[in-house]
Design a protein around this motif. Structure first.
Motif, PDB file in Angstrom:
ATOM      1  N   UNK A 182      13.725  -2.317   3.322  1.00 39.64           N
ATOM      2  CA  UNK A 182      13.953  -3.417   4.262  1.00 39.64           C
ATOM      3  C   UNK A 182      15.267  -4.141   3.959  1.00 39.64           C
ATOM      4  N   UNK A 183      15.499  -4.485   2.686  1.00 36.64           N
ATOM      5  CA  UNK A 183      16.627  -5.351   2.339  1.00 36.64           C
ATOM      6  C   UNK A 183      17.868  -4.583   1.869  1.00 36.64           C
ATOM      7  N   UNK A 184      17.677  -3.459   1.189  1.00 38.30           N
ATOM      8  CA  UNK A 184      18.820  -2.682   0.695  1.00 38.30           C
ATOM      9  C   UNK A 184      19.119  -1.463   1.559  1.00 38.30           C
ATOM     10  N   UNK A 185      18.342  -1.285   2.611  1.00 40.60           N
ATOM     11  CA  UNK A 185      18.519  -0.169   3.546  1.00 40.60           C
ATOM     12  C   UNK A 185      18.395   1.188   2.873  1.00 40.60           C
ATOM     13  N   UNK A 186      17.564   1.262   1.835  1.00 41.59           N
ATOM     14  CA  UNK A 186      17.325   2.546   1.185  1.00 41.59           C
ATOM     15  C   UNK A 186      16.337   3.369   2.014  1.00 41.59           C
ATOM     16  N   UNK A 187      16.461   4.673   1.913  1.00 37.30           N
ATOM     17  CA  UNK A 187      15.644   5.574   2.733  1.00 37.30           C
ATOM     18  C   UNK A 187      14.183   5.530   2.285  1.00 37.30           C
ATOM     19  N   UNK A 188      13.281   5.440   3.272  1.00 33.29           N
ATOM     20  CA  UNK A 188      11.843   5.483   3.018  1.00 33.29           C
ATOM     21  C   UNK A 188      11.309   6.769   3.642  1.00 33.29           C
ATOM     22  N   UNK A 189      11.032   7.751   2.790  1.00 32.78           N
ATOM     23  CA  UNK A 189      10.681   9.087   3.262  1.00 32.78           C
ATOM     24  C   UNK A 189       9.168   9.227   3.468  1.00 32.78           C
ATOM     25  N   UNK A 190       8.732  10.312   4.103  1.00 35.49           N
ATOM     26  CA  UNK A 190       7.295  10.571   4.221  1.00 35.49           C
ATOM     27  C   UNK A 190       6.588  10.664   2.879  1.00 35.49           C
ATOM     28  N   UNK A 191       7.297  11.145   1.840  1.00 37.02           N
ATOM     29  CA  UNK A 191       6.711  11.201   0.504  1.00 37.02           C
ATOM     30  C   UNK A 191       6.378   9.796   0.003  1.00 37.02           C
ATOM     31  N   UNK A 192       7.257   8.834   0.296  1.00 39.92           N
ATOM     32  CA  UNK A 192       6.984   7.453  -0.103  1.00 39.92           C
ATOM     33  C   UNK A 192       5.722   6.928   0.575  1.00 39.92           C
ATOM     34  N   UNK A 193       5.528   7.327   1.835  1.00 42.99           N
ATOM     35  CA  UNK A 193       4.314   6.921   2.548  1.00 42.99           C
ATOM     36  C   UNK A 193       3.065   7.525   1.902  1.00 42.99           C
ATOM     37  N   UNK A 194       3.180   8.772   1.439  1.00 43.11           N
ATOM     38  CA  UNK A 194       2.051   9.421   0.755  1.00 43.11           C
ATOM     39  C   UNK A 194       1.724   8.683  -0.540  1.00 43.11           C
ATOM     40  N   UNK A 195       2.752   8.359  -1.310  1.00 44.23           N
ATOM     41  CA  UNK A 195       2.538   7.641  -2.571  1.00 44.23           C
ATOM     42  C   UNK A 195       1.935   6.256  -2.303  1.00 44.23           C
ATOM     43  N   UNK A 196       2.369   5.614  -1.217  1.00 46.12           N
ATOM     44  CA  UNK A 196       1.807   4.317  -0.850  1.00 46.12           C
ATOM     45  C   UNK A 196       0.315   4.434  -0.547  1.00 46.12           C
ATOM     46  N   UNK A 197      -0.054   5.491   0.191  1.00 40.58           N
ATOM     47  CA  UNK A 197      -1.465   5.710   0.527  1.00 40.58           C
ATOM     48  C   UNK A 197      -2.300   5.937  -0.731  1.00 40.58           C
ATOM     49  N   UNK A 198      -1.760   6.712  -1.692  1.00 43.56           N
ATOM     50  CA  UNK A 198      -2.465   6.947  -2.954  1.00 43.56           C
ATOM     51  C   UNK A 198      -2.677   5.634  -3.706  1.00 43.56           C
ATOM     52  N   UNK A 199      -1.635   4.809  -3.741  1.00 40.42           N
ATOM     53  CA  UNK A 199      -1.725   3.543  -4.469  1.00 40.42           C
ATOM     54  C   UNK A 199      -2.752   2.608  -3.830  1.00 40.42           C
ATOM     55  N   UNK A 200      -2.714   2.495  -2.510  1.00 39.62           N
ATOM     56  CA  UNK A 200      -3.684   1.626  -1.812  1.00 39.62           C
ATOM     57  C   UNK A 200      -5.109   2.116  -2.058  1.00 39.62           C
ATOM     58  N   UNK A 201      -5.293   3.439  -2.039  1.00 42.79           N
ATOM     59  CA  UNK A 201      -6.619   4.003  -2.313  1.00 42.79           C
ATOM     60  C   UNK A 201      -7.079   3.640  -3.720  1.00 42.79           C
TER      61      UNK A 201
END
Length: 364
Positions: free
Chosen positions: A175-194
């Motif tokens: 959001x703030x540094x405009x770094x790329x957020x890939x589908x892999x990051x979304x997978x890791x996010x889902x694992x963490x929330x779980x």
């Protein structure tokens, strides 16, 4: 020929000239011994080769630190942080905010001589002061919340939930540094929330039986929530530090951390009316050790990041979870539930996956 290769070649020739001399009669001497003209060429070639090997070794010693030193620093940092969290858990009669205040005081007494010795000043560069102030406020708030989590819930649960920090870091950096957020990051996010859900076990998903079987569930929920907010604040702090980069000495960053933390703690304690001195000498010793171990963990982690790849440091940092489980079983005789173990595996797998992915990208 590049500049580095030219300097290397000139260094070799300089070493060569130091070992060769000629007297008034034109007789060559090598290392003080006379040399027949027919053998001079052979000796020069061999000497040139030996000098090359010697200088290559010297250059390698300058550039490459001891192999694995960064990983050892990370492991030592994880151990120091874990022991510090153990002491926080042991001190139950003192509020988490007051423990944070004592830690800031002891760290300040050590940081001030370091800043004077390094001649970095106490304010920092003009363009970075606002970021340093934000780092100090958010970092100290994260510390207070984590200490409250240690006191409210189990050591393993608080440590594992705090490990969701990398997931929030990726989102905030996007959001703030405009770094790329890939589908892999979304997978890791889902694992963490779980993983966090498995540890917290909210009643609307697991039923009211969870609350009925666990008498201290409300306290556990508060501690889990504090650890989660700690992870968010720590993620913002990491993004700020990434924004600052290497333009500010890491000791100055810690200085802002302890000054803002102490100010924040004094205000909070004045509002809460929770200020009290420890009753026994053992608690006072724990408070001193919390400050020392916390500072040691920060210093070794900063040194590790300087000499080792961030991915490897993140991988070794997962040893925090291992130490938390070990300490919880040994010192509190509290065996984690299977829900905690499953949630821990999800969060740690997410952290390891993110670290391996960044390591792979940086090695390309």
């Amino acid at each position: 020929m590049t500049a580095s290769s030219k300097s290397f070649s000139s260094a070799v020739h300089l070493e060569q000239e130091k070992m060769e001399t000629t007297d008034q009669n034109g007789i060559f001497y090598y290392k003080g011994c006379s040399v027949p003209p027919g053998r001079l060429c052979i000796i020069r070639v061999w000497s040139h080769f030996a000098n090359c090997l010697s200088l290559v070794g010297k250059e390698a010693e300058k550039k490459a630190p001891c192999p694995g030193l960064g990983l050892f620093y990370t492991l030592l940092s994880a151990f120091l942080f874990s022991v510090g969290s153990l002491f926080v858990k042991k001190v139950q009669d003192i509020h988490a905010v007051e423990i944070s205040a004592f830690r800031c005081v002891f760290q300040m007494l050590i940081i001030i001589p370091c800043l004077i010795y390094r001649k970095t000043g106490f304010i920092g560069p003009k363009g970075q002061r606002i970021f340093l102030l934000l780092r100090g406020v958010l970092g100290s708030s994260a510390m207070i919340l984590l200490y409250y989590a240690y006191q409210s819930t189990s050591l393993a649960d608080a440590t594992v939930i705090s490990f969701s920090c990398p997931v929030f870091t990726s989102i905030i950096a996007c959001i703030f540094l405009k770094e790329k957020y890939s589908p892999w990051d979304a997978v890791f996010t889902a694992f963490t929330i779980t993983g966090v859900i498995l540890i917290v076990r909210p009643p609307f998903l697991f039923g009211s039986e969870v609350v009925e079987t666990d008498k201290d569930y409300s306290v556990h929920l508060k501690g889990a929530f504090a650890a989660l907010v700690h992870a968010v604040f720590a993620a913002v702090t990491l993004v700020i530090l990434r924004k600052i980069g290497t333009s500010v000495d890491y000791m100055l960053s810690i200085w802002y951390y302890v000054v803002a933390g102490l100010t924040e703690c004094i205000i909070a304690l004045s509002i809460l009316g929770e200020w009290s001195l420890p009753h026994c000498g053992l608690d006072r010793l724990f408070l001193i050790l919390i400050g020392l171990f916390g500072l040691g963990g920060q210093v070794f982690l900063a040194k590790a990041i300087q000499i080792e790849k961030a991915g490897l440091v993140a991988l070794m940092k997962t040893m925090d979870v291992v130490f938390a489980f070990i300490f919880q079983i040994i010192f509190f005789h509290d065996v984690p539930s299977w829900w905690t173990v499953g949630g821990s595996l999800c969060v740690v797998a997410s952290s390891i996956g993110a670290a391996v992915r960044k390591w792979y990208q940086s090695s390309k």
